[in-house]
Design an enzyme around this catalytic site. Sequence first.
Site, PDB file in Angstrom:
ATOM      1  CE  LYS A  65      11.251  -8.052  -7.503  1.00 15.09           C
ATOM      2  NZ  LYS A  65      11.618  -7.428  -8.884  1.00 15.09           N
ATOM      3  CB  THR A  66       6.880  -3.717  -4.561  1.00 12.64           C
ATOM      4  OG1 THR A  66       7.722  -4.894  -4.154  1.00 12.64           O
ATOM      5  CG2 THR A  66       6.428  -3.167  -3.613  1.00 12.64           C
TER       6      THR A  66
ATOM      7  CG  ASP B  33       7.945  -6.770  -1.465  1.00 14.85           C
ATOM      8  OD1 ASP B  33       8.634  -6.976  -2.991  1.00 14.85           O
ATOM      9  OD2 ASP B  33       7.609  -5.244  -1.284  1.00 14.85           O
ATOM     10  CD  GLU B  34      12.477  -6.455  -1.374  1.00 14.87           C
ATOM     11  OE1 GLU B  34      13.143  -7.045  -2.073  1.00 14.87           O
ATOM     12  OE2 GLU B  34      11.940  -5.046  -1.722  1.00 14.87           O
TER      13      GLU B  34
ATOM     14  CD  GLN C 248      16.497  -6.146  -6.389  1.00 16.79           C
ATOM     15  OE1 GLN C 248      16.385  -5.465  -5.574  1.00 16.79           O
ATOM     16  NE2 GLN C 248      15.264  -6.566  -7.203  1.00 16.79           N
TER      17      GLN C 248
ATOM     18  NE  ARG D  49      17.170  -0.371  -5.722  1.00 15.82           N
ATOM     19  CZ  ARG D  49      15.846  -1.266  -5.556  1.00 15.82           C
ATOM     20  NH1 ARG D  49      15.008  -1.130  -5.547  1.00 15.82           N
ATOM     21  NH2 ARG D  49      16.934  -1.886  -7.165  1.00 15.82           N
TER      22      ARG D  49
HETATM   23  P1  ATP Z   1      12.909  -3.712  -6.625  1.00 12.63           P
HETATM   24  O1  ATP Z   1      12.641  -5.097  -7.406  1.00 12.63           O
HETATM   25  O2  ATP Z   1      13.171  -3.123  -6.733  1.00 12.63           O
HETATM   26  O3  ATP Z   1      12.074  -3.954  -5.511  1.00 12.63           O
HETATM   27  P2  ATP Z   1      10.177  -4.015  -8.023  1.00 12.63           P
HETATM   28  O4  ATP Z   1       9.587  -5.173  -9.155  1.00 12.63           O
HETATM   29  O5  ATP Z   1       9.469  -4.012  -6.646  1.00 12.63           O
HETATM   30  O6  ATP Z   1      11.314  -3.076  -7.951  1.00 12.63           O
HETATM   31  P3  ATP Z   1       8.267  -1.788  -8.640  1.00 12.63           P
HETATM   32  O7  ATP Z   1       8.376  -1.098  -7.038  1.00 12.63           O
HETATM   33  O8  ATP Z   1       6.385  -2.273  -7.933  1.00 12.63           O
HETATM   34  O9  ATP Z   1       8.819  -2.750  -8.963  1.00 12.63           O
HETATM   35  O10 ATP Z   1       7.849  -0.899  -9.715  1.00 12.63           O
HETATM   36  C1  ATP Z   1       8.814   0.134  -9.616  1.00 12.63           C
HETATM   37  C2  ATP Z   1       8.059   1.066 -11.065  1.00 12.63           C
HETATM   38  O11 ATP Z   1       7.915   0.744 -11.857  1.00 12.63           O
HETATM   39  C3  ATP Z   1       7.477   2.084  -9.376  1.00 12.63           C
HETATM   40  O12 ATP Z   1       7.241   3.310  -9.624  1.00 12.63           O
HETATM   41  C4  ATP Z   1       6.254   1.435 -10.585  1.00 12.63           C
HETATM   42  O13 ATP Z   1       4.731   2.156  -9.885  1.00 12.63           O
HETATM   43  C5  ATP Z   1       6.384   1.523 -12.137  1.00 12.63           C
HETATM   44  N1  ATP Z   1       5.489   0.523 -12.642  1.00 12.63           N
HETATM   45  C6  ATP Z   1       5.442  -0.675 -12.540  1.00 12.63           C
HETATM   46  N2  ATP Z   1       4.940  -1.417 -12.912  1.00 12.63           N
HETATM   47  C7  ATP Z   1       4.254  -0.811 -13.849  1.00 12.63           C
HETATM   48  C8  ATP Z   1       3.274  -0.741 -15.092  1.00 12.63           C
HETATM   49  N3  ATP Z   1       2.938  -1.966 -15.565  1.00 12.63           N
HETATM   50  N4  ATP Z   1       2.996   0.661 -15.846  1.00 12.63           N
HETATM   51  C9  ATP Z   1       3.588   1.510 -15.369  1.00 12.63           C
HETATM   52  N5  ATP Z   1       4.696   1.690 -14.277  1.00 12.63           N
HETATM   53  C10 ATP Z   1       4.855   0.147 -13.480  1.00 12.63           C
HETATM   54 MG    MG Z   2       9.377  -3.862  -4.491  1.00  8.92          MG
END
Ligand code: ATP
Ligand code: MG
Length: 754
Positions: free
Chosen positions: A36-37, A223-224, A262, A634
């Site tokens: 997402k981020t 975000d969040e 979350q 995490r």
């Molecule tokens: P959270 O809910 O914990 O905030 P999130 O959904 O924001 O998580 P991110 O932090 O954006 O998730 O991504 C998690 C990890 O996966 C990061 O290290 C990111 O770089 C990697 N990632 C996300 N999408 C891809 C992709 N398409 N290919 C490779 N790595 C990815």
């Molecule tokens: Mg995130």
Amino acid sequence: MSSQQSLLDGLNEPQRSAVTHSGGPLLIVAGAGSGKTRVLTHRIAYLLAERGVRPGEVLAITFTNKAAAEMKERIENITGARVANAMWVMTFHSACVRILRREGNRLGYPSSFTIYDSADSQRLMQLVCRELDLDPKRYPPKSFSAQVSNLKNELVDYDTFAGQAQSDQERKLAEAYTLYQRRLHEAGAMDFDDLIMVTVNLLHAFPEVAEHYRRRFRHVLVDEYQDTNHAQYELVRALVGEGGPDAVVPPAELCVVGDADQSIYAFRGATIRNILEFERDYPDARTILLEQNYRSSQNILTAANAVIARNAERRPKNLWSEQGDGPAIVGYVADNEHDEAAFVVGEIDQLTDDGVCAPGEVAVFYRTNAQSRVFEDVFIRTGLPYKIVGGVRFYERREIRDILAYLRVLANPEDTVSLRRILNVPKRGIGDRAEAMIELFAARERISFAQALRRAEDAPGIATRSLKAIREFVALLDELAGLVPDSTPAEIVEAVLQRTGYLSELANSKDLQDESRMENLEEFVQVAREFENTFTAPLAEDQEEAGPEEEAGEPTLVDFLEQISLVADADQIPDADEHGGVVTLMTLHSAKGLEFPVVFLTGLEDGVFPHARTLGDRTALEEERRLAYVGITRAQERLFLTRSAVRSAWGTPAYNPASRFLDEVPKELIDWRRAESTIAAVSSRPRMPSVPSRGRPRDVPTLSPGDKVTHDSFGMGTVLLVDGAGDRTKARIDFGADIGEKDFLVKFAPIEKL
Ligand code: ATP
Ligand code: MG
């Protein structure tokens, strides 16, 4: 090169469509670690590179200042342009401060208004309750503070609340809220919740202001999103605008990302309603789901999915990972909290020795800050580098707060809470009685405390000696204020330390603690210097519109104070440095959005995590479970789950059963390093924890008055009295102004002589 291609490389199909979506509101809901981020970051880069959006048109809201800095950096890496300064990538609070510095005068706030943190605002509430003669037992100021905060998060102002108040409690609360707000306003100050509420009020009350920001921010990203409270939700709505036939400016493009599982800030007024009902509130919204997790190995993900599945009232999700099962989750039942800490440190030692990971890739999580102390002890003993995020924060130490209070009074002379804090610090002969007389005088004359101080001669009942001291104090403040316009923040800090006599008082003290206070103050001067070196002035609006070129502005005292006020717990996360970084110790609440190759989730006991306060309450328990889900997710490669058979609470041992969250993890996923405590197996009778298996045995110290000790929860203290002998020895220990004096049965108290 096709920049579009490179921007979309490394994204899966739904991630791409989120990045390239244009037009109506966009909601991305997805589980932890699904990118997402990453999507938000890429979307911003894409807007700039492919859709001709100017940096000044982007407002991106992150959960912490640290996350904001990271996002800016990532965007710069992608776009290659120095665009960060013109773009607003920041927290809700920082964005509001910026708006309020510019526009707050419309509501009667000075542009240099002071920001009260929670300690300041609780102090003000105490003063207010005293002024209203409220019995603190029946109407505890702390609870009033919390309730006012909730009301503000719901955008209920004091007038509205007073109109609805029915019970005696509510009427008294309404009185306190009203006076509290009046005192804040008179002091030219806002508390944290005001920052949001006042901005919303401002945007509602002044359509031209709302229009200005709507013209400006054509893209709003959050975000969040699951942790936005009602006030923040309204803020986003007000900034985006409704559109419609009468709208002068069409609504901005809104993109929010979040995970209802979350949501962990219900206690702060956050509500997953915002995410669950987004589609209802924005009928033309598009929703994109992300299901592939890129963070964690499958074992970790399966554990997380199994735990969160126990919550009712949630949309089922189907998170999967391509990373393979990974190592088993490791479980450990410790004899006591010292043993638990020793196990964690031992494992980290082993992992780093084996070259599996560097210390900077490891995080240790716990439910409450108080649990950090024991870990800290063991980390210090073994020399493993670590950093505690949160806990007794640097900026909350007494000496730092004192100096900050001076700085705030210099920036804003009407800041009553700060002024009263330093009135007699260092001691200058302005006692409680003189302070009370000034307060009475101010109330009678309907002037502020600061003004009353300047007219102390006219106030009845103040002794000549105190009058002289007050005059000298006012002259000192004027002298310091004279320095402000031509000095840098660090120079001002140094002047305050010298000219107030604060430093010399510490230097002449024989108290060991005062030595460390001086070190902290030295560190604080350093903080100010670093601030000056890294400062980049926010661009004036017209410059922002024009482009990213920088105009170097001089950092002012107000800039410095603002930065400090907005430092959140989670912003103290250390950067992995060239030496492999340091182990991060933090509460689960600070861990949101982060990832670590190795995670220790500790204190998995019913009564600790889930917290004792939540055990009988289904809703609160579900929030604790979401916190567990945040914690587990995490971890990227390795997850350790630990609990302690005995834990000393306030000097008495507590036996807590295993956390229900531990039982909710499928058995086959956990490799128990030790499944049962030796203590619990031998005896079920309460008794003191035995010698920790790896740490040093804890001796029962022989104490005499004047000795310095450390206590697991209260920190450093000085022994005042010792009474009795042997196992019945009692001691009274002074832990300084904030905690005060406490009595202990030495045998059971978690204290060590220094
Ligand atoms: P959270 O809910 O914990 O905030 P999130 O959904 O924001 O998580 P991110 O932090 O954006 O998730 O991504 C998690 C990890 O996966 C990061 O290290 C990111 O770089 C990697 N990632 C996300 N999408 C891809 C992709 N398409 N290919 C490779 N790595 C990815
Ligand atoms: Mg995130």
